[in-house]
Design an enzyme around this catalytic site. Structure first.
Site, PDB file in Angstrom:
ATOM      1  N   LYS A 177       0.838  -1.199   0.000  1.00  0.00           N
ATOM      2  CA  LYS A 177       0.000   0.000   0.000  1.00  0.00           C
ATOM      3  C   LYS A 177       0.877   1.256   0.000  1.00  0.00           C
ATOM      4  O   LYS A 177       1.998   1.232   0.552  1.00  0.00           O
ATOM      5  CB  LYS A 177      -0.875  -0.071   1.264  1.00  0.00           C
ATOM      6  CG  LYS A 177      -1.922   1.004   1.424  1.00  0.00           C
ATOM      7  CD  LYS A 177      -2.776   0.686   2.659  1.00  0.00           C
ATOM      8  CE  LYS A 177      -3.826   1.746   2.945  1.00  0.00           C
ATOM      9  NZ  LYS A 177      -4.677   1.377   4.104  1.00  0.00           N
TER      10      LYS A 177
ATOM     11  N   SER B 110      -9.521  -1.287   7.194  1.00  0.00           N
ATOM     12  CA  SER B 110      -9.016  -1.058   5.829  1.00  0.00           C
ATOM     13  C   SER B 110      -8.365  -2.240   5.132  1.00  0.00           C
ATOM     14  O   SER B 110      -8.068  -2.157   3.949  1.00  0.00           O
ATOM     15  CB  SER B 110      -8.043   0.111   5.835  1.00  0.00           C
ATOM     16  OG  SER B 110      -8.776   1.293   5.774  1.00  0.00           O
TER      17      SER B 110
ATOM     18  N   SER C   3      -9.490   1.401   3.162  1.00  0.00           N
ATOM     19  CA  SER C   3      -8.689   2.267   2.324  1.00  0.00           C
ATOM     20  C   SER C   3      -7.645   1.515   1.494  1.00  0.00           C
ATOM     21  O   SER C   3      -7.094   2.089   0.556  1.00  0.00           O
ATOM     22  CB  SER C   3      -7.979   3.306   3.204  1.00  0.00           C
ATOM     23  OG  SER C   3      -7.124   2.656   4.123  1.00  0.00           O
TER      24      SER C   3
HETATM   25  N1  GLN Z   1     -12.729   3.449   6.919  1.00  0.00           N
HETATM   26  C1  GLN Z   1     -12.149   3.759   8.191  1.00  0.00           C
HETATM   27  C2  GLN Z   1     -11.765   5.207   8.194  1.00  0.00           C
HETATM   28  O1  GLN Z   1     -12.110   5.878   7.299  1.00  0.00           O
HETATM   29  C3  GLN Z   1     -10.979   2.875   8.451  1.00  0.00           C
HETATM   30  C4  GLN Z   1      -9.794   3.226   7.636  1.00  0.00           C
HETATM   31  C5  GLN Z   1      -8.594   2.371   7.914  1.00  0.00           C
HETATM   32  O2  GLN Z   1      -8.679   1.285   8.498  1.00  0.00           O
HETATM   33  N2  GLN Z   1      -7.449   2.901   7.538  1.00  0.00           N
HETATM   34  O3  GLN Z   1     -11.148   5.690   9.061  1.00  0.00           O
END
Ligand code: GLN
Length: 483
Positions: free
Chosen positions: A75, A174, A150
């Site tokens: 990532k 994510s 994400s």
């Molecule tokens: N969707 C969650 C957020 O927006 C989790 C994101 C993540 O795990 N990086 O914070």
């Protein structure tokens, strides 16, 4: 296109049979990836020459190693020395870190080929991968839909057959949420199990790096490589790392699986509900027992997370001032204007929203009412799990309330977007290990995932139960890249 990445094992056999110089294989893999990625956008930039150069310095001894020649996506928030690492944010435009993350070093030491910089929601803020400054990644099952986020780029790259496996980061879901939506396996280890050194921080008390793979065996193999104590990360835990691959093919007879009533709420779509109830039947057939449990503070998890997450993010993002890294406003007339201009131009809408939420929650006068209270609720949520694990070995829930939604559908509605992680957030708040495994398909042939959570440092329990489920179902054999 043939799927050479059915599993890491099948790929390695293919590699051995091809018996070509690694350099040729790498060029082939890059071309193959670029052609698939035209319709996916899992990577905004692939620095092909650098990938070839890294392959050429793999030592002679590398051939026998666990991941020799295996292409792995990382990532865009996981540092790789001298390679573009931008968190899909304009404010880190052109940033090339002077060091690599511990996890990346470990993968390379096993002979892996790193395809870095997979697309993501800016700074990992999001659930759809639409928050990237270079445009959204598409779900390989349906290119009009989001892949989840994400870690959407890393996950779509695995599902589309661009790479053999990937590393993502999981702060509130994510890794697991995109894995569920793309029909692959996503694993969030216990907080402290995997080093965060070289992971660009979102919320330091919640972030964990973990594998995204085509199957549970690959996941165990990847975890085995990346887990372990690292003196460069003060929150990494000095506990022995078991051989996770030893937990494959084990019997789950008599295992107690907790089913929390708070996770089967209105709002879960029928596709998900049906797949999960079928999955529970499979576990029972394998000899596991289900136990009804309650996690009463679940209803506060999303609110608690959206205080703690943004609070930590706003403090972690303070370093991007236009001086130290990336983008700078060149038209500013003085220092303050330069700070304001650089941050205004460099951050996208969601990053700005998080900075505002976080600084507000931390400001004097509100700190006790919001941040401190959220920390107390966090303890309650962790206590619920401790109580539940007195009567069960692991907990089964849906990973997400719905299958992948349409690109654009939730962009204007941050609250709807935040609710995509309603089932994954608690594991981060409590620091627990959790995995999402494919468990069926809903309307439109869209994948559904089930989540398993276990006690801290009991990753083996998850590997064992996820593998037993996978080996007794067919879902993982149906691949987006074979459509
Ligand atoms: N969707 C969650 C957020 O927006 C989790 C994101 C993540 O795990 N990086 O914070």
């Amino acid at each position: 296109m043939d799927n050479i990445f059915f599993s890491i094992d099948t790929y390695r056999k293919w590699l051995e049979q091809a018996d070509k110089p690694l350099k040729d294989t790498v060029s082939f893999l890059i071309e193959r990836l670029l052609s698939i990625d035209k319709s996916i956008n899992a990577f905004s930039e692939v620095e092909g020459e650098a990938i070839v150069a890294r392959a050429s310095v793999l030592g002679k001894g590398a051939k026998g190693r666990a991941l020799f020649g295996v292409p792995i996506a990382t990532k865009g928030n996981i540092c790789l020395k001298d390679a573009l690492t931008t968190c899909s944010s304009r404010i880190l435009e052109g940033f090339r870190p002077p060091y690599s993350a511990t996890v990346t070093e470990k993968l390379m030491a096993e002979g892996a080929l790193i395809f870095n910089g997979a697309n993501m929601d800016e700074f990992a803020f999001g659930s759809s991968c639409e928050g990237s400054c270079t445009g959204p990644t598409k779900n390989p099952w349906d290119r009009t839909r989001i892949p989840g986020g994400s870690s959407g780029g890393a996950t779509a790259a695995v599902a589309a057959g661009e790479v053999a496996a990937a590393l993502g980061s999981d702060t509130g879901g994510s890794i697991r949420q995109p894995a569920a939506m793309c029909g692959v396996v996503g694993f969030k280890p216990t907080y402290g199990r995997v080093s965060r050194y070289g992971l660009i921080a979102f919320a330091s008390s919640l972030d964990q790096i973990g594998p995204i793979t085509n199957n549970v065996a690959d996941c165990a193999a990847m975890l085995e490589v990346i887990a372990g104590y690292d003196e460069k990360d003060s929150t990494s835990v000095n506990a022995e790392v078991p051989r996770y691959t030893d937990s494959l093919n084990q019997d789950i007879k008599g295992m107690k699986i907790g089913i929390p009533k708070e996770y089967f709420i209105d709002g879960i779509n029928d596709d998900v509900r049906n797949c999960i109830s079928d999955a529970i039947k499979v576990f029972k057939k394998l000899g596991a027992e289900t136990v009804d449990i309650s996690l009463p503070h679940t209803k506060y998890a999303v609110s608690c997370y959206y205080i703690i997450g943004p609070a930590e993010a706003s403090s972690n993002l303070a370093r991007y001032d236009g001086v130290h890294y990336g983008h700078r406003d060149r038209n500013a007339r003085d220092l303050i204007e330069m700070y304001i201009g650089s941050r205004n131009e460099g951050f996208g809408a969601e990053a700005k929203r998080r900075i505002l939420l976080g600084t507000y929650a931390l400001s004097s006068g509100y700190y006790e009412a919001f941040y401190l209270k959220a920390q107390k609720v966090r303890t309650k949520i962790a206590d619920d799990f401790k109580e539940a694990f007195k009567v069960c070995d692991c907990i089964l829930t849906p990973t997400t309330p719905t299958t992948a939604f349409k690109i654009g559908e939730r962009v204007e509605d941050p609250l709807a977007m935040y609710l995509s992680d309603i089932f994954t957030i608690s594991a981060n708040l409590a620091g627990l290990p959790a995995v999402s495994v494919p468990c069926g398909f809903g309307k439109g042939n869209l994948p559904v995932g089930l989540q398993l959570m276990a006690k801290p440092f009991e990753e083996e329990v998850l590997i064992k139960s996820a593998h037993a489920f996978e080996q007794n179902t067919e879902h993982h054999k149906v691949r987006a890249c074979d459509l």
